[in-house]
Write an enzyme that holds these catalytic residues in place. Structure first.
Site, PDB file in Angstrom:
ATOM      1  N   GLU A 288      -9.709   0.389 -12.960  1.00  0.00           N
ATOM      2  CA  GLU A 288      -8.474  -0.420 -12.441  1.00  0.00           C
ATOM      3  C   GLU A 288      -8.663  -1.922 -12.702  1.00  0.00           C
ATOM      4  O   GLU A 288      -7.827  -2.577 -12.504  1.00  0.00           O
ATOM      5  CB  GLU A 288      -8.779  -0.211 -10.777  1.00  0.00           C
ATOM      6  N   HIS A 309     -23.936  20.531 -22.629  1.00  0.00           N
ATOM      7  CA  HIS A 309     -23.495  22.024 -22.856  1.00  0.00           C
ATOM      8  C   HIS A 309     -22.062  22.084 -22.837  1.00  0.00           C
ATOM      9  O   HIS A 309     -21.461  23.325 -22.675  1.00  0.00           O
ATOM     10  CB  HIS A 309     -23.987  23.075 -22.040  1.00  0.00           C
ATOM     11  N   LYS A 423       3.608   5.587  -7.110  1.00  0.00           N
ATOM     12  CA  LYS A 423       4.228   5.473  -5.801  1.00  0.00           C
ATOM     13  C   LYS A 423       5.741   5.408  -5.816  1.00  0.00           C
ATOM     14  O   LYS A 423       6.314   5.996  -5.194  1.00  0.00           O
ATOM     15  CB  LYS A 423       3.633   4.385  -4.987  1.00  0.00           C
TER      16      LYS A 423
HETATM   17  O1  PA5 Z   1      -9.257  -0.848  -5.228  1.00  0.00           O
HETATM   18  C1  PA5 Z   1      -8.196  -0.742  -4.866  1.00  0.00           C
HETATM   19  O2  PA5 Z   1      -7.637  -1.876  -4.435  1.00  0.00           O
HETATM   20  C2  PA5 Z   1      -7.438   0.641  -4.604  1.00  0.00           C
HETATM   21  O3  PA5 Z   1      -8.190   1.483  -5.126  1.00  0.00           O
HETATM   22  C3  PA5 Z   1      -7.366   0.652  -3.020  1.00  0.00           C
HETATM   23  O4  PA5 Z   1      -8.673   0.720  -2.432  1.00  0.00           O
HETATM   24  C4  PA5 Z   1      -6.748   2.339  -2.677  1.00  0.00           C
HETATM   25  O5  PA5 Z   1      -5.711   2.102  -3.455  1.00  0.00           O
HETATM   26  C5  PA5 Z   1      -6.497   2.416  -1.470  1.00  0.00           C
HETATM   27  O6  PA5 Z   1      -5.770   1.402  -0.737  1.00  0.00           O
HETATM   28  P1  PA5 Z   1      -5.854   1.117   0.770  1.00  0.00           P
HETATM   29  O7  PA5 Z   1      -7.246   0.636   1.128  1.00  0.00           O
HETATM   30  O8  PA5 Z   1      -4.979   0.059   1.057  1.00  0.00           O
HETATM   31  O9  PA5 Z   1      -5.407   2.222   1.259  1.00  0.00           O
END
Ligand code: PA5
Length: 435
Positions: A288, A309, A423
Site C-alpha cells: 500500500e 512443496h 469503494k
Molecule cells: O493503512 C491504511 O491506511 C488502510 O489499510 C486502513 O488501515 C484501512 O483501510 C482501514 O481504515 P480505517 O481504519 O479508517 O477503517
C-alpha cells in the site's frame, strides 16, 4: 542485540559499484524522513512514536485489557487493513500455535471480524458469541470503513441482545479518530470507552498505537517490551545517517537496487507458521505504501518449508523477476528433538538427536543456496528469537525501511489514493446515497 541483515547473496546480482551509486539517494531519503520535509509529512507521527509513548497510556491499556480478560472468553477485534493486521501479526507471532485447544491458555481467544464481508464467516462468529462470554474492540481511524462498520452493526446487536445495552457498553472498546467519523459518533452516543488514533499516524503504521497495543494486551502479551524494542530500533539503529550502518536503510537500498535491475517481486520468506500474519502485515505495509504511479515492488509471501512443496518449483525455475527476503529466527522458544528409533524403517536415524530447529535451519541454508543458484537474489534478516522485544524492533525496522524505500522510489509512502477506486464502484452498485 538487535536484528541483523545480510545482503551478501544479493550483491552478486548487481554491478560492482551499486551500493555506492545508491548511497546519495538513500541518505537523502533518510534525511527527508527524519526532517519531515517530504510528501506525506503530515503522517510521520510513527517515526518518534515508540520513544514518546506515554507510560500512563500503556498502563491504561494494560488495566483495561486485564478487565477484558476477566469478563471475556472470546475477544473480537473488528477492523480491516492497518486497523487489524498489526495486532493479528503480533498476536499470532507470540501466542501458542493452537490457542483454541491449549489447556494452558489463560487469555481470551482472540477472533477477528470486519476484515471481510463473508456472510458465512460472520454468521459462524455470531454463533460462537452465543456460546461464550465476549468482549469487543472496534477499530477504524476514519470510522466509516464499510467492512468493519457492517461487522460492528451485527456484533453490537448481538451483544445488546445478550447483555442488554448497559451490559454491552461495558464490553465494547472503540478505537478511532479524536473527533471525526461515524464510529466516534456512535462511541460518544453510547458512552463507550475509547482510545484515540493519532491524526498523524496512518493505518498501516499504527501497530504501536492503541490500534495494535490494546488487542495485543488483551492477548496477555507484553506491550511494554514491544514498545521498548521499537524504541531501541528508533533511537539507536535507525538514527544512523550512514546507510551501511543502519539495517533499515540498507534493506531499503538493496531492494531498490534489485528493483532497478529487473527484480520486480519481493518474496518474504519465513520458516515459522507463527509468522504468516506478520508476512500479511508486511505485504500491506509495502504494497500500500509503494504501489503507485505505475511503480513498486510487488510484495509476496511464502512460509517454508510448507510452500517449497507448492511455490518452490516456480521460485527455483520460473520467470526470473524475483528476489527473496528471508526473515530468520535464530532460536526457538521450545525444544524438540528427533527421537532415535532402533528399527529405523523410515531411514531417519541420521537425524536422531537433532533438534527440529537445527533441521529447519539446514533447510533454510540449503534452500537459500539452491535459489541463489537458480538466479534468485537473497536478503537475510534475522532476529535472535520470537519475543515481544525483538518483534517490536522488527516492526519499527520494517516501517522505517518502508518510508526510506518509498521516498527512494519517488512516491509518497504515506497515502493510499488507489484504495478508493473499488469503494466507488461498490457503493455505486449498492446504491449508497451520493454514488
Ligand atoms: O493503512 C491504511 O491506511 C488502510 O489499510 C486502513 O488501515 C484501512 O483501510 C482501514 O481504515 P480505517 O481504519 O479508517 O477503517
Amino acid at each position: 542485540m538487535h536484528i541483523s541483515i545480510d545482503i551478501s547473496q544479493a550483491l552478486p546480482f548487481l554491478p560492482e559499484d551499486s551500493l555506492e551509486s545508491i548511497r546519495p539517494g538513500i541518505e537523502a531519503s533518510w534525511d527527508t524522513l527524519m526532517t519531515g520535509t517530504g510528501e506525506g509529512n503530515d503522517f510521520l507521527g510513527w517515526v518518534r512514536l515508540p520513544s514518546q509513548t506515554d507510560t500512563a497510556q500503556l498502563k491504561r491499556i494494560r488495566e483495561h485489557a486485564a478487565k477484558m480478560r476477566e469478563i471475556a472468553e472470546v475477544f473480537v477485534v473488528i477492523g480491516i487493513g492497518g486497523s487489524y493486521l498489526g495486532a493479528r501479526a503480533v498476536n499470532d507471532a507470540l501466542s501458542p500455535s493452537f490457542p483454541a485447544l491449549m489447556k494452558s491458555r489463560k487469555t481470551p481467544l482472540i477472533l477477528y471480524a470486519g476484515e471481510n464481508l463473508s456472510e458465512d464467516y460472520h454468521a459462524d462468529l455470531l454463533e460462537v458469541m452465543d456460546n461464550y462470554s465476549c468482549g469487543v474492540a472496534v477499530i477504524s481511524k476514519s470510522g466509516t470503513t464499510t467492512e468493519p462498520a457492517v461487522a460492528f452493526r451485527l456484533i453490537k446487536k448481538k451483544l445488546e441482545t445478550k447483555y442488554g445495552r448497559e451490559g454491552a457498553r461495558e464490553r465494547i472498546i472503540a478505537i478511532t479518530d479524536a473527533s471525526r467519523g461515524a464510529l466516534k459518533k456512535i462511541a460518544d452516543a453510547e458512552g463507550y470507552e475509547t482510545y484515540v488514533i493519532p491524526d498523524d499516524v496512518g493505518g498501516r503504521y499504527s501497530v504501536l498505537t492503541p490500534v495494535g497495543l490494546l488487542p495485543i494486551a488483551v492477548a496477555g502479551l507484553d506491550i511494554e517490551k514491544l514498545v521498548e524494542g521499537a524504541a531501541e530500533m528508533e533511537q539507536v539503529a535507525c538514527k544512523s545517517p550512514d546507510f551501511m550502518l543502519n539495517p533499515a536503510t540498507l534493506y531499503a537500498a538493496i531492494r531498490n537496487l534489485l528493483y532497478r535491475h529487473g527484480k520486480q517481486t519481493e518474496i518474504m520468506v519465513t520458516y515459522q507458521p507463527h509468522l504468516v500474519m506478520l508476512t500479511e502485515w508486511w505485504k500491506q505495509l509495502f504494497g500500500e505504501s509503494e504501489g503507485k504511479k505505475g511503480k513498486g515492488i510487488f510484495p509476496a509471501g511464502v512460509t517454508f518449508t510448507t510452500d517449497l512443496h507448492s511455490m518452490g518449483q516456480f521460485i527455483q525455475e520460473g520467470v526470473r523477476h524475483l528476489f527473496e527476503t528471508v526473515l530468520s529466527v535464530e532460536r526457538p522458544n521450545r525444544e524438540l528433538w528427533v527421537p532415535d528409533d532402533p528399527e529405523n524403517n523410515d531411514g531417519l536415524n541420521f537425524l536422531a538427536g537433532k533438534s527440529l530447529s537445527e533441521v529447519n535451519h539446514q533447510a533454510e541454508i540449503g534452500t537459500r543456496l539452491a535459489h541463489v543458484d537458480g538466479g534468485v537474489p537473497n536478503i537475510r534478516i534475522s532476529i535472535p528469537c520470537l519475543d515481544a522485544y525483538h518483534l517490536g524492533q522488527l516492526l519499527y525496522f520494517y516501517e522505517f525501511a518502508c518510508g526510506v524505500s518509498g521516498y527512494t522510489l519517488g512516491i509518497n509512502p504515506f497515502d493510499q489514493p488507489g484504495v478508493e477506486a473499488y469503494k466507488r464502484k461498490m457503493f455505486e452498485l449498492l446504491g449508497k446515497p451520493g454514488y
